[in-house]
Scaffold this active site. Structure first.
Site, PDB file in Angstrom:
ATOM      1  N   PRO A  89      -5.025 -17.173  -7.860  1.00 33.36           N
ATOM      2  CA  PRO A  89      -6.419 -17.426  -7.474  1.00 33.36           C
ATOM      3  C   PRO A  89      -6.587 -18.781  -6.778  1.00 33.36           C
ATOM      4  O   PRO A  89      -7.603 -19.009  -6.122  1.00 33.36           O
ATOM      5  CB  PRO A  89      -7.172 -17.413  -8.811  1.00 33.36           C
ATOM      6  CG  PRO A  89      -6.268 -16.703  -9.764  1.00 33.36           C
ATOM      7  CD  PRO A  89      -4.875 -17.004  -9.308  1.00 33.36           C
ATOM      8  N   GLU A 116      -1.876 -17.465 -17.943  1.00 30.46           N
ATOM      9  CA  GLU A 116      -2.695 -18.500 -17.292  1.00 30.46           C
ATOM     10  C   GLU A 116      -2.052 -19.005 -16.005  1.00 30.46           C
ATOM     11  O   GLU A 116      -2.560 -19.927 -15.378  1.00 30.46           O
ATOM     12  CB  GLU A 116      -2.980 -19.659 -18.254  1.00 30.46           C
ATOM     13  CG  GLU A 116      -3.744 -19.259 -19.508  1.00 30.46           C
ATOM     14  CD  GLU A 116      -4.994 -18.432 -19.233  1.00 30.46           C
ATOM     15  OE1 GLU A 116      -5.846 -18.910 -18.458  1.00 30.46           O
ATOM     16  OE2 GLU A 116      -5.105 -17.322 -19.773  1.00 30.46           O
ATOM     17  N   ARG A 153       3.163  -2.755   7.161  1.00 35.45           N
ATOM     18  CA  ARG A 153       2.687  -1.830   8.193  1.00 35.45           C
ATOM     19  C   ARG A 153       2.826  -2.417   9.600  1.00 35.45           C
ATOM     20  O   ARG A 153       2.750  -1.686  10.587  1.00 35.45           O
ATOM     21  CB  ARG A 153       1.281  -1.300   7.924  1.00 35.45           C
ATOM     22  CG  ARG A 153       0.191  -2.285   7.816  1.00 35.45           C
ATOM     23  CD  ARG A 153      -1.109  -1.631   7.413  1.00 35.45           C
ATOM     24  NE  ARG A 153      -1.694  -0.824   8.485  1.00 35.45           N
ATOM     25  CZ  ARG A 153      -2.228  -1.320   9.598  1.00 35.45           C
ATOM     26  NH1 ARG A 153      -2.232  -2.615   9.823  1.00 35.45           N
ATOM     27  NH2 ARG A 153      -2.738  -0.524  10.502  1.00 35.45           N
ATOM     28  N   ASP A 168      -6.442  -1.141  14.760  1.00 38.22           N
ATOM     29  CA  ASP A 168      -7.150  -1.059  13.501  1.00 38.22           C
ATOM     30  C   ASP A 168      -8.300  -2.035  13.347  1.00 38.22           C
ATOM     31  O   ASP A 168      -8.242  -3.157  13.827  1.00 38.22           O
ATOM     32  CB  ASP A 168      -6.190  -1.171  12.319  1.00 38.22           C
ATOM     33  CG  ASP A 168      -6.507  -0.103  11.302  1.00 38.22           C
ATOM     34  OD1 ASP A 168      -7.454  -0.324  10.547  1.00 38.22           O
ATOM     35  OD2 ASP A 168      -5.863   0.953  11.337  1.00 38.22           O
TER      36      ASP A 168
HETATM   37  C1  JBZ Z   1      -4.764 -13.328  -7.616  1.00 36.28           C
HETATM   38  C2  JBZ Z   1      -2.657 -14.323 -14.181  1.00 36.28           C
HETATM   39  O1  JBZ Z   1      -2.156 -13.852 -13.000  1.00 36.28           O
HETATM   40  C3  JBZ Z   1      -3.036 -13.696 -11.976  1.00 36.28           C
HETATM   41  C4  JBZ Z   1      -4.393 -13.596 -12.202  1.00 36.28           C
HETATM   42  C5  JBZ Z   1      -5.261 -13.461 -11.141  1.00 36.28           C
HETATM   43  C6  JBZ Z   1      -4.770 -13.410  -9.842  1.00 36.28           C
HETATM   44  C7  JBZ Z   1      -3.401 -13.497  -9.652  1.00 36.28           C
HETATM   45  C8  JBZ Z   1      -2.523 -13.629 -10.702  1.00 36.28           C
HETATM   46  S1  JBZ Z   1      -3.110 -13.448  -7.957  1.00 36.28           S
HETATM   47  N1  JBZ Z   1      -5.495 -13.308  -8.677  1.00 36.28           N
HETATM   48  C9  JBZ Z   1      -5.268 -13.260  -6.233  1.00 36.28           C
HETATM   49  O2  JBZ Z   1      -4.499 -12.973  -5.334  1.00 36.28           O
HETATM   50  O3  JBZ Z   1      -6.448 -13.520  -6.056  1.00 36.28           O
END
Ligand code: JBZ
Length: 244
Positions: A89, A116, A153, A168
């Site tokens: 994230p 986490e 792709r 696309d």
């Molecule tokens: C991702 C705990 O592992 C995670 C949790 C959320 C998450 C990812 C890995 S990768 N969100 C994203 O690409 O937004």
């Protein structure tokens, strides 16, 4: 093109890749995907991949040593340096431009996070940290699959119709126009007359207007980058006029 996917849930990666266009690319040998079980790179009896965070707090963190060992093994097999993508994230938003760019790299390693997240020292070995979007997930496996799909792709020979790859939706910067197929009528639901008219100039204009109308309604942000031709600009001005 070769992908190494490092995960504690190999089945989450293997099952979806078995089918569809990517599955066919793998069968043909155009794509090579090796799924690496992170637990195979542990050295303890219980194959532990996580531990408590220093400083306290909830949840667990992925231990660095199994990840370093996995990357060393991939390097020994494929050769250094590796291009390592970490999904999290905290990553930069993954875009269609990233997908196209990464398809030019012959070999990618995708690291899937859990719990986490990673011990931050793992980032010493990471080339790029990417996020697929602003929602909370339980792990990085689905994001890794999304990135793999979008990148693969673009690899020549993976998608049968090369034209569909260039044409696309996002590549053109607009949402797709509505599509229809037979029958021309189901109950009182009719295919728009213009599509049955055989007037190809009219059909092209109708599709452009519909694509613009959908984009204006659902994704006005896509219209801000201004890559519209003269005809599209005129159609867009008409669509923005108050309805009489
Ligand atoms: C991702 C705990 O592992 C995670 C949790 C959320 C998450 C990812 C890995 S990768 N969100 C994203 O690409 O937004």
């Amino acid at each position: 093109m070769t992908f190494d996917v490092v995960t504690i849930f190999p089945a989450m990666i293997e099952a979806p890749l078995a089918g569809g266009i990517i599955g066919r690319g793998i069968e043909r040998g155009t794509l090579d995907v090796a799924v690496r079980d992170l637990r195979a790179f542990t050295t303890d009896r219980h194959r532990v991949v996580d531990d408590m965070p220093y400083g306290g707090g909830p949840g667990m963190v992925l231990k660095p040593e199994p990840i370093f060992r996995a990357l060393d093994a991939i390097e020994a097999e494929r050769g250094a340096p590796l291009t390592v993508i970490l999904t999290s994230p905290q990553g930069k938003p993954f875009t269609q431009a990233d997908a196209r760019r990464l398809s030019g790299v012959a070999h990618l390693v995708l690291l899937c996070g859990r719990y986490e997240g990673f011990d931050d020292r793992v980032r010493e070995r990471v080339t790029e940290e990417l996020s697929i979007g602003d929602y909370v997930l339980t792990g990085g496996e689905l994001p890794a699959l999304v990135i793999l799909d979008a990148v693969a792709r673009f690899v020549p020979g993976v998608v049968g119709d090369e034209q569909s790859v260039v044409d696309d939706s996002f590549s053109r910067g607009l949402l797709d126009f509505p599509q229809f197929t037979r029958p021309a009528e189901i109950g009182d639901l009719r295919v728009p007359d213009v599509l049955l008219s055989g007037n190809h100039a009219e059909i092209r204009r109708w599709r452009k207007r519909e694509a613009l109308a959908r984009t204006l309604e659902r994704r006005p942000d896509l219209l801000e980058h201004g890559e519209l031709d003269a005809e599209e600009q005129k159609l867009l001005r008409e669509l923005k006029l108050p309805k009489p």
